[in-house]
Design an enzyme around this catalytic site. Sequence first.
Site, PDB file in Angstrom:
ATOM      1  N   ALA A  57       0.842  -1.196   0.000  1.00 53.06           N
ATOM      2  CA  ALA A  57       0.000   0.000   0.000  1.00 53.06           C
ATOM      3  C   ALA A  57       0.879   1.248   0.000  1.00 53.06           C
ATOM      4  CB  ALA A  57      -0.920  -0.003   1.213  1.00 53.06           C
ATOM      5  N   THR A  58       2.029   1.157   0.632  1.00 48.40           N
ATOM      6  CA  THR A  58       2.951   2.302   0.637  1.00 48.40           C
ATOM      7  C   THR A  58       3.290   2.695  -0.801  1.00 48.40           C
ATOM      8  OG1 THR A  58       3.879   1.602   2.755  1.00 48.40           O
ATOM      9  CG2 THR A  58       5.246   3.059   1.410  1.00 48.40           C
ATOM     10  N   ASN A  85      -5.131   3.519  11.520  1.00 49.30           N
ATOM     11  CA  ASN A  85      -4.460   2.293  11.955  1.00 49.30           C
ATOM     12  C   ASN A  85      -4.125   2.286  13.438  1.00 49.30           C
ATOM     13  OD1 ASN A  85      -2.792   4.348  10.591  1.00 49.30           O
ATOM     14  ND2 ASN A  85      -1.067   3.195  11.394  1.00 49.30           N
ATOM     15  N   THR A 104       7.886  -7.555 -12.954  1.00 46.06           N
ATOM     16  CA  THR A 104       7.135  -8.807 -13.086  1.00 46.06           C
ATOM     17  C   THR A 104       6.246  -9.028 -11.874  1.00 46.06           C
ATOM     18  OG1 THR A 104       8.968  -9.723 -14.348  1.00 46.06           O
ATOM     19  CG2 THR A 104       7.387 -11.300 -13.423  1.00 46.06           C
ATOM     20  N   GLN A 161      -6.912  -0.148   6.295  1.00 45.81           N
ATOM     21  CA  GLN A 161      -7.478  -0.774   7.501  1.00 45.81           C
ATOM     22  C   GLN A 161      -8.981  -1.030   7.357  1.00 45.81           C
ATOM     23  OE1 GLN A 161      -5.782  -1.849  10.151  1.00 45.81           O
ATOM     24  NE2 GLN A 161      -3.783  -0.983   9.655  1.00 45.81           N
ATOM     25  N   HIS A 167      -1.906  -7.825   3.091  1.00 51.01           N
ATOM     26  CA  HIS A 167      -1.615  -8.464   4.384  1.00 51.01           C
ATOM     27  C   HIS A 167      -2.482  -7.947   5.522  1.00 51.01           C
ATOM     28  CE1 HIS A 167       1.145  -5.518   6.542  1.00 51.01           C
ATOM     29  NE2 HIS A 167       1.229  -5.016   5.333  1.00 51.01           N
ATOM     30  N   SER A 185      -3.922  -2.986   1.002  1.00 56.55           N
ATOM     31  CA  SER A 185      -2.780  -3.877   1.193  1.00 56.55           C
ATOM     32  C   SER A 185      -3.284  -5.286   1.518  1.00 56.55           C
ATOM     33  CB  SER A 185      -1.953  -3.340   2.363  1.00 56.55           C
ATOM     34  OG  SER A 185      -0.808  -4.123   2.559  1.00 56.55           O
ATOM     35  N   CYS A 212       4.550   1.023  13.094  1.00 53.34           N
ATOM     36  CA  CYS A 212       5.615   1.763  12.404  1.00 53.34           C
ATOM     37  C   CYS A 212       6.343   2.688  13.372  1.00 53.34           C
ATOM     38  CB  CYS A 212       5.046   2.595  11.275  1.00 53.34           C
ATOM     39  SG  CYS A 212       4.129   1.597  10.116  1.00 53.34           S
TER      40      CYS A 212
HETATM   41  N1  PLP Z   1      -1.761   2.787   5.498  1.00 55.25           N
HETATM   42  C1  PLP Z   1      -2.196   2.279   6.658  1.00 55.25           C
HETATM   43  C2  PLP Z   1      -3.394   2.868   7.318  1.00 55.25           C
HETATM   44  C3  PLP Z   1      -1.522   1.208   7.253  1.00 55.25           C
HETATM   45  O1  PLP Z   1      -1.954   0.702   8.408  1.00 55.25           O
HETATM   46  C4  PLP Z   1      -0.392   0.672   6.592  1.00 55.25           C
HETATM   47  C5  PLP Z   1       0.398  -0.416   7.224  1.00 55.25           C
HETATM   48  O2  PLP Z   1       0.661  -0.402   8.413  1.00 55.25           O
HETATM   49  C6  PLP Z   1      -0.008   1.222   5.366  1.00 55.25           C
HETATM   50  C7  PLP Z   1      -0.710   2.277   4.852  1.00 55.25           C
HETATM   51  C8  PLP Z   1       1.162   0.659   4.613  1.00 55.25           C
HETATM   52  O3  PLP Z   1       0.818  -0.606   4.085  1.00 55.25           O
HETATM   53  P1  PLP Z   1       1.933  -1.596   3.500  1.00 55.25           P
HETATM   54  O4  PLP Z   1       2.426  -2.400   4.637  1.00 55.25           O
HETATM   55  O5  PLP Z   1       1.218  -2.448   2.501  1.00 55.25           O
HETATM   56  O6  PLP Z   1       2.957  -0.747   2.862  1.00 55.25           O
END
Ligand code: PLP
Length: 357
Positions: A72-73, A140, A222, A168, A186, A184, A304
């Site tokens: 997601a980042t 989050n 890829t 989330q 995961h 994301s 984080c």
């Molecule tokens: N945005 C939110 C609200 C998140 O909780 C997270 C992950 O902790 C991210 C973005 C980043 O996701 P990713 O781990 O897929 O980079």
Amino acid sequence: MTYLDYQATTPLAPEAREAMMKWLGGPDSVGFGNPHSPHRMGRQAAAAVELARERVAALFPSGGRLIFTGSATEALNLAMRGLPGSGSIAVSAIEHAAVLDTAESLGNAYVLPVDEHGLTDPCADLLDNTRLIAVMQVNNEIGTIQPTGEWLARARQAGALYLCDAVQAAGRMPVAEADMIAISAHKLHGPKGIGALWVRDGILLQPQITGGLQEAGLRSGTLSPALCAGFGAAAQLALERQEEDAAHIESLWQLARGKFTGWQVNGSEEARWHGNLNLRKDGLDVARLMSDCREVMFSAGSACASGSGRPSHVLKAIGLDDAGAKSSIRLGFGRYTSAESLEEACERIISAAAQQG
Ligand code: PLP
């Protein structure tokens, strides 16, 4: 051991793992093809990727396209850096670092405040030249749910686009309507290492990674059929189980919330995803608590920020001082959390905290 850190990551669903296995085969299998190769093995892998794309896309409204990314980042970076034009970017004070730091590095960014409940105000002042508004769906750290529909309307009114970080929220509740949405795998019981950006039709982005022109030229590199297949299976399962999961999580919330009498909940209790219980107890030594409760996997603030020693920017944005932020913990639970294990973990935490005096 009890896992109570569902905001950091979620356990891989057995169904997602199963869907991945076929694409993780060795030399004797047909599952290792490059999905961008034109031969039969490549076409089979490409078909798996496209099936996964359909399954993940089912989480979103119609009228857009889905770009697979590595996280997601990366999706948020593509949305923010890839959107052409000048003008300001408005970001809420409680966004994830993937949005806040990207906005800061792009320049021309300003922050939309939140109130003491962790909620943004869609009537907040905007700069005239605002071209993008980024307000997440579910936070989050404290789980608060933002008024995303109103933000979309506000963005329309202001001539800006609306970017929503739905990491989330996706799979747990209907995803917000927005112009661009990041998720994301995961966080919804899929594998780590894959995310996606949904982009409304008609919005053109500049690629941030150049190379083999995969993902319609927007994200070269890829794709992993295994990760895509796992993401697709997890998304499909999340949609099928959305109500059942939500009911289970609501009952876990009632159980855990009832246990922590005398603790304060950080952020609104109502406008909140109830799989997130962020609590504060005056004078609590969180590091000691974590070491006393090693069998319980929970977090001190966001995953984080933890370890950085810095108090959480989200807890500070809702008005807590350093001491308040540092005496807060986050419990996150979900589909695979049992009531018994949660109850036992809560009791362990409460008793260890009481021993601190
Ligand atoms: N945005 C939110 C609200 C998140 O909780 C997270 C992950 O902790 C991210 C973005 C980043 O996701 P990713 O781990 O897929 O980079």
